[in-house]
Write a protein that holds these residues in place. Sequence first.
Motif, PDB file in Angstrom:
ATOM      1  N   GLY A 237      19.726 -22.061   1.366  1.00  0.00           N
ATOM      2  CA  GLY A 237      19.297 -21.209   0.262  1.00  0.00           C
ATOM      3  C   GLY A 237      18.102 -20.340   0.615  1.00  0.00           C
ATOM      4  O   GLY A 237      17.314 -19.980  -0.251  1.00  0.00           O
ATOM      5  N   VAL A 238      17.968 -19.992   1.885  1.00  0.00           N
ATOM      6  CA  VAL A 238      16.870 -19.136   2.346  1.00  0.00           C
ATOM      7  C   VAL A 238      17.435 -17.736   2.535  1.00  0.00           C
ATOM      8  O   VAL A 238      18.408 -17.540   3.252  1.00  0.00           O
ATOM      9  CB  VAL A 238      16.266 -19.660   3.670  1.00  0.00           C
ATOM     10  N   HIS A 239      16.822 -16.758   1.859  1.00  0.00           N
ATOM     11  CA  HIS A 239      17.334 -15.386   1.883  1.00  0.00           C
ATOM     12  C   HIS A 239      16.263 -14.416   2.362  1.00  0.00           C
ATOM     13  O   HIS A 239      15.068 -14.682   2.242  1.00  0.00           O
ATOM     14  CB  HIS A 239      17.796 -14.972   0.488  1.00  0.00           C
ATOM     15  N   THR A 240      16.716 -13.292   2.863  1.00  0.00           N
ATOM     16  CA  THR A 240      15.811 -12.242   3.324  1.00  0.00           C
ATOM     17  C   THR A 240      15.223 -11.523   2.127  1.00  0.00           C
ATOM     18  O   THR A 240      15.950 -11.039   1.268  1.00  0.00           O
ATOM     19  CB  THR A 240      16.570 -11.232   4.205  1.00  0.00           C
ATOM     20  N   GLN A 241      13.912 -11.452   2.077  1.00  0.00           N
ATOM     21  CA  GLN A 241      13.238 -10.720   1.012  1.00  0.00           C
ATOM     22  C   GLN A 241      12.906  -9.307   1.467  1.00  0.00           C
ATOM     23  O   GLN A 241      13.031  -8.360   0.711  1.00  0.00           O
ATOM     24  CB  GLN A 241      11.979 -11.465   0.581  1.00  0.00           C
ATOM     25  N   SER A 242      12.472  -9.181   2.712  1.00  0.00           N
ATOM     26  CA  SER A 242      12.246  -7.864   3.297  1.00  0.00           C
ATOM     27  C   SER A 242      12.496  -7.971   4.792  1.00  0.00           C
ATOM     28  O   SER A 242      12.366  -9.051   5.377  1.00  0.00           O
ATOM     29  CB  SER A 242      10.820  -7.374   3.029  1.00  0.00           C
ATOM     30  N   ILE A 243      12.852  -6.834   5.385  1.00  0.00           N
ATOM     31  CA  ILE A 243      13.132  -6.860   6.819  1.00  0.00           C
ATOM     32  C   ILE A 243      12.837  -5.480   7.399  1.00  0.00           C
ATOM     33  O   ILE A 243      13.072  -4.460   6.756  1.00  0.00           O
ATOM     34  CB  ILE A 243      14.592  -7.293   7.099  1.00  0.00           C
ATOM     35  N   HIS A 244      12.292  -5.480   8.594  1.00  0.00           N
ATOM     36  CA  HIS A 244      12.039  -4.246   9.342  1.00  0.00           C
ATOM     37  C   HIS A 244      12.592  -4.468  10.744  1.00  0.00           C
ATOM     38  O   HIS A 244      12.177  -5.408  11.443  1.00  0.00           O
ATOM     39  CB  HIS A 244      10.536  -3.933   9.396  1.00  0.00           C
ATOM     40  N   ILE A 245      13.521  -3.623  11.161  1.00  0.00           N
ATOM     41  CA  ILE A 245      14.175  -3.770  12.456  1.00  0.00           C
ATOM     42  C   ILE A 245      13.888  -2.527  13.289  1.00  0.00           C
ATOM     43  O   ILE A 245      14.101  -1.414  12.833  1.00  0.00           O
ATOM     44  CB  ILE A 245      15.703  -3.964  12.298  1.00  0.00           C
ATOM     45  N   GLU A 246      13.419  -2.754  14.514  1.00  0.00           N
ATOM     46  CA  GLU A 246      13.154  -1.662  15.448  1.00  0.00           C
ATOM     47  C   GLU A 246      14.075  -1.814  16.650  1.00  0.00           C
ATOM     48  O   GLU A 246      14.241  -2.909  17.180  1.00  0.00           O
ATOM     49  CB  GLU A 246      11.706  -1.706  15.944  1.00  0.00           C
ATOM     50  N   TYR A 247      14.645  -0.693  17.084  1.00  0.00           N
ATOM     51  CA  TYR A 247      15.448  -0.703  18.305  1.00  0.00           C
ATOM     52  C   TYR A 247      14.540  -0.969  19.499  1.00  0.00           C
ATOM     53  O   TYR A 247      13.371  -0.628  19.484  1.00  0.00           O
ATOM     54  CB  TYR A 247      16.134   0.648  18.524  1.00  0.00           C
ATOM     55  N   SER A 248      15.108  -1.568  20.527  1.00  0.00           N
ATOM     56  CA  SER A 248      14.372  -1.722  21.779  1.00  0.00           C
ATOM     57  C   SER A 248      15.117  -0.927  22.846  1.00  0.00           C
ATOM     58  O   SER A 248      16.219  -0.430  22.615  1.00  0.00           O
ATOM     59  CB  SER A 248      14.274  -3.194  22.168  1.00  0.00           C
ATOM     60  N   SER A 249      14.537  -0.833  24.003  1.00  0.00           N
ATOM     61  CA  SER A 249      15.172  -0.080  25.086  1.00  0.00           C
ATOM     62  C   SER A 249      16.352  -0.846  25.689  1.00  0.00           C
ATOM     63  O   SER A 249      17.174  -0.264  26.382  1.00  0.00           O
ATOM     64  CB  SER A 249      14.148   0.247  26.171  1.00  0.00           C
ATOM     65  N   LYS A 250      16.455  -2.133  25.385  1.00  0.00           N
ATOM     66  CA  LYS A 250      17.548  -2.946  25.917  1.00  0.00           C
ATOM     67  C   LYS A 250      18.682  -3.010  24.890  1.00  0.00           C
ATOM     68  O   LYS A 250      18.454  -3.339  23.727  1.00  0.00           O
ATOM     69  CB  LYS A 250      17.049  -4.354  26.244  1.00  0.00           C
TER      70      LYS A 250
END
Length: 161
Positions: free
Chosen positions: A133-146
């Motif tokens: 029952g653990v959910h994402t409240q906020s998320i920030h995703i950055e691309y990497s060079s790989k």
Amino acid sequence: MLDWWNSLQQQERQIISLGSIILVVCLCYIGIWEPLQIKQQQLTKHLNHQEQLYRWVINASHQAKQIQQSQPKSQRNNQSILSIVDQQIKSAQFSSHLQQLKPIDNKKVKIWFELISFDQFIRWLGVLSQKYGVHTQSIHIEYSSKPGLVNIRTTLAKTTS
């Protein structure tokens, strides 16, 4: 043109008139009626497909709710979110990617991962949601060079059942 028409005999004029009417009717059928019928058949097929998809989504939603409700509440509610997330990070072998795991309060944690597989992270979030029952409240995703690897900052929250 009128001279030509008047030079024709009555029977020839009738044949040409009848042929013209038949030609106009055929052109209307081929140019208007038939394309409308084809489009209507295509739309009917598309609608039937969308209805099937809708029924499947509703059924899958009900099944997901049943699965979630069938899990024992003790499995979902006894542990703190920090211990759940920490345990799941270790079991998923994400420890080498973990930069920070910080409790915000007793129901929220902030996590920073670097160079983590996006696909594995998403599957891991699914496990947290379904089992605990653990959910994402906020998320920030950055691309990497790989390729396939990302940097992620997320806040997870535990819902009460």
